[in-house]
Design an enzyme around this catalytic site. Structure first.
Site, PDB file in Angstrom:
ATOM      1  N   ASP A  85       8.091   2.028 -22.554  1.00  0.00           N
ATOM      2  CA  ASP A  85       7.569   2.951 -21.558  1.00  0.00           C
ATOM      3  C   ASP A  85       8.728   3.642 -20.849  1.00  0.00           C
ATOM      4  O   ASP A  85       9.716   2.981 -20.485  1.00  0.00           O
ATOM      5  CB  ASP A  85       6.725   2.202 -20.525  1.00  0.00           C
ATOM      6  CG  ASP A  85       5.262   2.565 -20.592  1.00  0.00           C
ATOM      7  OD1 ASP A  85       4.971   3.761 -20.458  1.00  0.00           O
ATOM      8  OD2 ASP A  85       4.427   1.667 -20.776  1.00  0.00           O
ATOM      9  N   ASP A 135       5.250   7.829 -19.453  1.00  0.00           N
ATOM     10  CA  ASP A 135       4.212   7.625 -18.451  1.00  0.00           C
ATOM     11  C   ASP A 135       4.110   8.816 -17.497  1.00  0.00           C
ATOM     12  O   ASP A 135       5.127   9.304 -16.998  1.00  0.00           O
ATOM     13  CB  ASP A 135       4.541   6.358 -17.650  1.00  0.00           C
ATOM     14  CG  ASP A 135       3.533   6.093 -16.553  1.00  0.00           C
ATOM     15  OD1 ASP A 135       2.396   5.721 -16.890  1.00  0.00           O
ATOM     16  OD2 ASP A 135       3.882   6.256 -15.363  1.00  0.00           O
ATOM     17  N   GLU A 170       1.911  10.536 -21.998  1.00  0.00           N
ATOM     18  CA  GLU A 170       0.675  10.473 -21.229  1.00  0.00           C
ATOM     19  C   GLU A 170       0.655  11.750 -20.392  1.00  0.00           C
ATOM     20  O   GLU A 170       1.382  11.858 -19.410  1.00  0.00           O
ATOM     21  CB  GLU A 170       0.649   9.237 -20.327  1.00  0.00           C
ATOM     22  CG  GLU A 170      -0.639   9.133 -19.523  1.00  0.00           C
ATOM     23  CD  GLU A 170      -0.561   8.104 -18.402  1.00  0.00           C
ATOM     24  OE1 GLU A 170      -1.585   7.480 -18.103  1.00  0.00           O
ATOM     25  OE2 GLU A 170       0.526   7.938 -17.815  1.00  0.00           O
ATOM     26  N   HIS A 203      -4.123  -0.287 -21.542  1.00  0.00           N
ATOM     27  CA  HIS A 203      -4.030  -1.197 -20.400  1.00  0.00           C
ATOM     28  C   HIS A 203      -4.733  -0.671 -19.151  1.00  0.00           C
ATOM     29  O   HIS A 203      -4.820  -1.400 -18.160  1.00  0.00           O
ATOM     30  CB  HIS A 203      -2.559  -1.455 -20.074  1.00  0.00           C
ATOM     31  CG  HIS A 203      -1.810  -0.209 -19.691  1.00  0.00           C
ATOM     32  ND1 HIS A 203      -1.543   0.791 -20.602  1.00  0.00           N
ATOM     33  CD2 HIS A 203      -1.293   0.215 -18.509  1.00  0.00           C
ATOM     34  CE1 HIS A 203      -0.898   1.773 -19.995  1.00  0.00           C
ATOM     35  NE2 HIS A 203      -0.733   1.456 -18.729  1.00  0.00           N
ATOM     36  N   ASP A 204      -5.226   0.557 -19.173  1.00  0.00           N
ATOM     37  CA  ASP A 204      -5.857   1.156 -17.997  1.00  0.00           C
ATOM     38  C   ASP A 204      -7.357   1.372 -18.154  1.00  0.00           C
ATOM     39  O   ASP A 204      -7.983   1.963 -17.281  1.00  0.00           O
ATOM     40  CB  ASP A 204      -5.198   2.505 -17.676  1.00  0.00           C
ATOM     41  CG  ASP A 204      -3.876   2.349 -16.952  1.00  0.00           C
ATOM     42  OD1 ASP A 204      -3.700   1.337 -16.251  1.00  0.00           O
ATOM     43  OD2 ASP A 204      -3.014   3.232 -17.092  1.00  0.00           O
TER      44      ASP A 204
END
Length: 545
Positions: free
Chosen positions: A99, A200, A249, A319-320
């Site tokens: 990340d 991210d 993202e 993960h979200d």
């Protein structure tokens, strides 16, 4: 496929390290746990792993608040262990991406600690400060939490800006010194020979002027704002030096704009984008499900809009988000398999989130103390004040919670699902004795073994990498059907994403051909003009005439 575009014929696996595998019994997953499970990942057939943040962090937002970009958070291990992971992964042909969190830092980062010391501090301009008072912020913009995007600093009479939590102040990308420091850090990791980054919140790094007036979208002032191209181009030039994989993202980047972000012929910045719009929700709060038609239309639009260049990142879990087998499926092996084949054979690079390949489901949370999300208790109290009883409030708060995806990986039917010998940091789903790696490896009809076959099929058949995409049965509310074809092969994928029987009328161009089943969760399926699909039935067929 050239060595520079290896990711086009690859399948990725997302590791949420805190919940993947604990090697030392402290209840928290770690780097050595990932090393231990590399053979499992190799056997699954994946080509690279994306690891969520393992950098030093106060963990206000589970690692997305970084206090030192070049250190490993001690609960995960140390830099030498990471280097060992990298070396051992590379040895067995698994690449590693990390990340990259550069929209913001932790408020414990040395830069911000210095920045808070005063207006004349050389690090003040590393962040976004503006004159304010306790009663009047620089503007009325809201953060993603729904509260003010500003936090007041009494000492200086100014406020600092943050699109996420107050403990995550945004960096000032307009400052060349900030960019220089970030680029130096990026090169530091790339020189360690990692294989790329998942970037991210990257579409938020540019902000509108503080007097920008919001019309409808509350996050328009910091979502793919004009001028971001300068920063993204600088990043692209670094990445191109190293020939690494990048996935952004990038909320606010539409399917039509994504081609300019991801197509090298258009000087695209990155290789692919995680788009966030496919989870089209329907139903009341606490009972929301993904609408199959909305899901299909969004994914199909991205397929079409990137058909002439660029590339898709394919995912249904991360993960979200909640577990897909709960919010689109019906928590059975049948639905998990149907969802898997539907999205993984589209054009793009598929990502599998840990536990997805087992059909892991949402956790039945019953009290706020079981959850780990930011401001969970406060949110629970707010829902109670709206007139809901505690049971209803928990249902509303937990159903779409990201904590559902963060419960520990279910490795076996042993205590704590084989995740840890200590008390896990987050509760483990009680269904681990039925849904776990050890059990599914032994069952030839399991979800896990279906994934292994599906991954192998995708990687071995060129049409799934470079073939065209054509949607059929466009407006059927529950059936997702499409063709993938190149000059050598043609495949049909047809799935029923509902828990009811569906009868569809297939077009002549499908019915007139002879098809051979390559993968299915229902061996009774045969191609005919009027075809009936059982609940969550899926078939993948190859044209043989």
């Amino acid at each position: 496929m050239t060595s520079k575009t290896w990711w086009k014929n690859a399948v990725g696996y997302q590791v949420y390290p805190r919940s993947f595998k604990d090697s030392n019994g402290d209840g928290i997953g770690d780097i050595r746990g990932i090393i231990e499970k590399l053979p499992y990942l190799k056997d699954l057939g994946i080509d690279f792993i994306w690891i969520n943040p393992i950098y030093k962090s106060p963990n206000v937002d589970n690692g997305y608040d970084i206090s030192d970009y070049e250190s490993i958070e001690p609960e995960f291990g140390d830099l030498n262990e990471f280097k060992e992971l990298l070396q051992k992964a590379h040895k067995i042909g698994i690449k590693v991406i990390l990340d990259l969190v550069v929209n913001h830092t932790s408020d414990q980062h040395p830069w911000f600690i210095e920045s808070k010391k005063g207006k004349n501090n050389p690090y003040r301009d590393y962040y976004l400060w503006a004159d304010a008072s306790p009663d009047k912020m620089p503007n009325d913009w809201k953060s993603f939490s729904g509260h003010s995007a500003w936090t007041y600093d009494k000492k200086s009479g100014q406020a600092y800006f943050h699109v996420f939590a107050a403990e995550q102040p945004d960096l000032n990308w307009k400052n060349p010194k900030v960019r220089k420091a970030i680029y130096k850090m990026i090169r530091w990791w790339l020189d360690l020979e990692i294989d790329g980054f998942r970037m991210d919140a990257i579409s938020h790094i540019q902000k509108e002027p503080w007097d920008f007036k919001i019309k409808d979208n509350p996050w328009a002032p910091f979502m793919n704002v004009k001028g971001i191209d300068k920063y993204m181009s600088e990043l692209r030039d670094i990445f191109n030096e190293y020939s690494v994989m990048t996935v952004g993202e990038a909320s606010g980047v539409t399917s039509r704009k994504a081609i300019n972000w991801t197509d090298p012929k258009r000087d695209g910045y990155i290789n692919m984008i995680f788009e966030l719009e496919q989870n089209v929700q329907e139903g009341q709060l606490g009972e929301q499900r993904i609408d199959p038609l909305g899901f299909k239309k969004v994914l199909a639009r991205w397929q079409r809009d990137l058909a002439d260049g660029g590339w898709n990142a394919l995912y249904v879990e991360n993960h979200d988000n909640p577990r897909i087998n709960t919010v689109l499926g019906n928590e059975t092996a049948q639905s998990a398999k149907a969802i898997a084949a539907t999205y993984m054979l589209l054009c793009g690079t598929p990502f599998v989130y840990q536990g997805q390949e087992l059909g892991m489901t949402n956790y039945p949370f019953t009290k706020p103390e079981q959850m780990d999300g930011l401001n969970t208790k406060k949110r629970f109290e707010e829902i109670i004040k709206q007139g809901h009883d505690p049971k209803e409030a928990m249902k509303i708060m937990s159903h779409w919670s990201r904590d559902n995806a963060r419960t520990p990986m279910q490795w076996s039917s042993e205590i704590n699902a084989g995740f840890s010998k200590g008390d896990p940091w987050l509760a483990i789903n009680d269904n681990y004795k039925k849904i776990n790696v050890e059990k599914e490896l032994q069952d030839s009809h399991s979800i896990l073994n279906f994934y292994k076959k599906l991954i192998a099929l995708r990687k071995n058949e060129s049409a799934f990498t470079d073939g065209d995409f054509e949607l059929i049965l466009d407006n059927d509310p529950n059936v997702f059907a499409y063709l993938r074809k190149n000059s050598e092969q043609e495949y049909l994928v047809i799935s029923n994403l509902s828990d009811g029987k569906r009868t569809v009328t297939l077009p002549r161009k499908v019915v007139q051909n002879v098809w051979r089943t390559k993968l299915t969760n229902d061996n009774t399926l045969k191609i005919s003009k009027n075809m009936t699909l059982q609940p969550y039935a899926v078939t993948v067929m190859e044209k043989i005439n």
